[in-house]
Write an enzyme that holds these catalytic residues in place. Structure first.
Site, PDB file in Angstrom:
ATOM      1  N   SER A 198       0.879  -0.923  -0.294  1.00  0.00           N
ATOM      2  CA  SER A 198      -0.122   0.428   0.266  1.00  0.00           C
ATOM      3  C   SER A 198       0.847   0.795   0.611  1.00  0.00           C
ATOM      4  CB  SER A 198      -0.361  -0.044   1.146  1.00  0.00           C
ATOM      5  OG  SER A 198      -2.106   1.027   1.087  1.00  0.00           O
TER       6      SER A 198
ATOM      7  N   ASP B   8      -8.659  -4.434  -6.323  1.00  0.00           N
ATOM      8  CA  ASP B   8      -8.067  -3.859  -5.256  1.00  0.00           C
ATOM      9  C   ASP B   8      -9.148  -2.199  -5.177  1.00  0.00           C
ATOM     10  OD1 ASP B   8      -6.926  -1.989  -3.341  1.00  0.00           O
ATOM     11  OD2 ASP B   8      -4.664  -3.488  -4.101  1.00  0.00           O
TER      12      ASP B   8
ATOM     13  N   HIS C 190      -7.012  -5.444  -0.895  1.00  0.00           N
ATOM     14  CA  HIS C 190      -5.906  -4.941  -1.210  1.00  0.00           C
ATOM     15  C   HIS C 190      -4.960  -5.854  -0.406  1.00  0.00           C
ATOM     16  CE1 HIS C 190      -4.391  -0.925  -0.745  1.00  0.00           C
ATOM     17  NE2 HIS C 190      -3.849  -0.891   0.568  1.00  0.00           N
TER      18      HIS C 190
END
Length: 514
Positions: free
Chosen positions: A227, A453, A483
């Site tokens: 991320s 995602d 994610h």
């Protein structure tokens, strides 16, 4: 509300703990020499601090390996490397394989920004058993986070009130109230964290990581970023291309976007995830309890949120589930397909007037534990984003962009658009419109995009590959939900990542896993 670039493991860990339970500083100026020569004093890890989220000391890994913690000194201001220092909190689990096979340390950043690596790595340590055969697993609290000179803003009681506010104003009075509350929060950050606020940019953290590489005794930085950790990894590669070892970027932040473009991309991403959730629920052999068709599922959610704006329902006493908290909780549940069941149950209960589950989901996003105590996740997230991002958006800017955001997502558009005002009146100017990740001369960097995602849309992976430069970024696509890709347990993804990190085998560019 803050426009987070994806909290990944941090919020997923908190959510699992909360739901299972409910449903069942800066150093002073000192004389020091070369900080690269410092020796780390590894000891048994203490329980996480309040800023890290609290809880118990990390349990040993399967097989009995213990987690060890240490503190590294780093300059508060990298432009004055002989000035004041701060403490950077580290955690590691030693390699399980023979010393002759050990490659070095594998440093993790799990995202946020604002997530504590010291508390997150142990929660996911068993997922990296294969990688530990040749690496020490290492993570850290980035500066401004957890035990590393944490940014402090408001008290727990003030944060409860902050997160109950209407984050999607409908008229001039509500807009003024949102801006006033944002200004109040930002002023508290300046008052309580004035010394550290100018020094929590991603470029500062990247320099900390290069110091960490040297203190850990590695010639190259071997890295696993997830991320926001992909942005950090890209920035590191830009600043130190010759020091990049084997690096993996998973759930990739688009480095070419400004904050507005990023928020708009998230609106599309969360809408796609919601569409996939509705399709999954209504396609099962058993009846979907929250709607008979995909459109009915989404229509009922929209009606719930509209009703909550007029009249909140009981949440976790004494707080009520507001429209904002429900939207936040729904968004949190879309980070992982593993939480779609919680979302279904939470919606069922909310339709019957009970907002507890959706509020628990919202609390996890905001770093609030079951005792009503907040980590510094939100404070650090806002501080880092506002220090990195140059644009400062006004209410008029948002008003002009609302039609585009609503077209991208009828459910999340307003919420994410109004999040752009979070850096208005921030005490520190933002660094740039977007990060520079160009890294000519770097070793190959494996870049993984997930087609489903919600928080870091798939298109960002290709943009990262292009921005890193020719011969650096190697793209791998995972056709899945949630994610991130590696923690999906997909054998194709994990085989490609493990093959690269353990054996140096770079996957063929354009590899697709499903």
């Amino acid at each position: 509300m803050p426009n987070r670039s994806g909290l990944r493991a941090v919020v997923l860990t908190t959510t699992a703990v909360l739901l299972s339970a409910a449903l069942a500083g800066c150093g002073g100026k000192e004389e020091h020499g070369d900080l690269t020569a410092q020796k780390l004093d590894w000891q048994d890890c203490p329980a996480p601090s309040d800023a890290e989220g609290g809880g118990s000391a990390p349990s040993p890994l399967p097989g009995g390996a213990k987690w060890e913690c240490a503190t590294m000194k780093a300059p508060l201001d990298w432009s004055r490397p002989k000035g004041d220092t701060i403490d950077i909190a580290l955690i590691r689990a030693r390699s399980s394989g023979p010393a002759s096979k050990r490659i070095g340390s594998l440093v993790f950043n799990f995202g946020g920004p604002g997530g504590s690596g010291v508390s997150t790595l142990p929660a996911f340590g068993s997922d990296y058993t294969a990688l530990r055969t040749r690496y020490d697993l290492v993570s850290f609290d980035p500066r401004g986070v957890g035990r590393s000179a944490p940014v402090e803003c408001e008290s727990d009681a003030q944060l409860d009130e902050y997160f109950q506010q209407d984050a999607t104003p409908d008229d001039a009075a509500e807009r003024a109230q949102l801006l006033q509350r944002t200004q109040q929060f930002n002023a508290a950050c300046e008052k309580n964290s004035k010394k550290v606020l100018p020094h929590v940019r991603t470029t500062d953290v990247a320099r900390d990581m290069d110091l960490m590489r040297q203190v850990l005794g590695d010639d190259k930085l071997h890295y696993f970023g997830i991320s926001y950790g992909t942005e950090l990894g890209g920035v590191y590669a830009h600043l130190f291309p010759g020091h990049v070892g084997r690096a993996v970027l998973d759930a990739v932040v688009d480095p070419t976007q400004n904050p507005e473009q990023s928020a708009l991309g998230q609106a599309r991403g969360f809408q796609l995830a919601l569409d996939n959730f509705a399709k999954d629920c209504t396609s099962k052999t058993t009846d979907c309890p929250i709607g008979d068709t995909e459109q009915e599922v989404k229509d009922r959610i929209a009606k719930l949120l509209a009703d909550l704006e007029k009249k909140p329902i009981p949440g976790l006493f004494p707080r009520q589930l507001t429209q904002t908290a429900a939207t936040n909780g729904i968004a949190q549940s879309l980070y992982s397909k593993d939480f779609w069941g919680y979302l279904t149950e939470g919606l069922e209960e909310a339709y019957d007037g009970d907002g507890k589950i959706l509020m628990l989901l919202s609390d996890s996003m905001n770093g609030r534990n079951e005792n009503g105590e907040y980590s510094n996740l939100t404070a650090a997230n806002i501080a880092i984003n506002c220090s990195d991002e140059k644009p400062r958006y006004t209410a008029d800017d948002v008003q002009r962009k609302l039609p585009e955001f609503r077209a991208a997502s009828p459910l999340f558009g307003d919420y994410l658009a109004w999040g752009m005002v979070g850096c208005t009146d921030w005490a520190v100017p933002g660094a740039a419109d977007h990060p520079d990740v160009s890294a000519p001369g770097s070793a190959p960097v494996l870049v993984i995009g997930n087609t489903g995602d919600p928080a870091t849309p798939y298109e960002g992976a290709r943009k990262m590959v292009d921005a890193l430069g020719k011969g650096v970024g190697v793209e791998l696509t995972y056709k899945g939900q949630g994610h991130g890709a590696y923690d999906s347990k997909n054998k194709c993804v994990q085989g490609a990542v493990n093959g690269y990190l353990l054996d140096g085998k770079v996957p063929k560019a354009g590899t697709v896993c499903s």
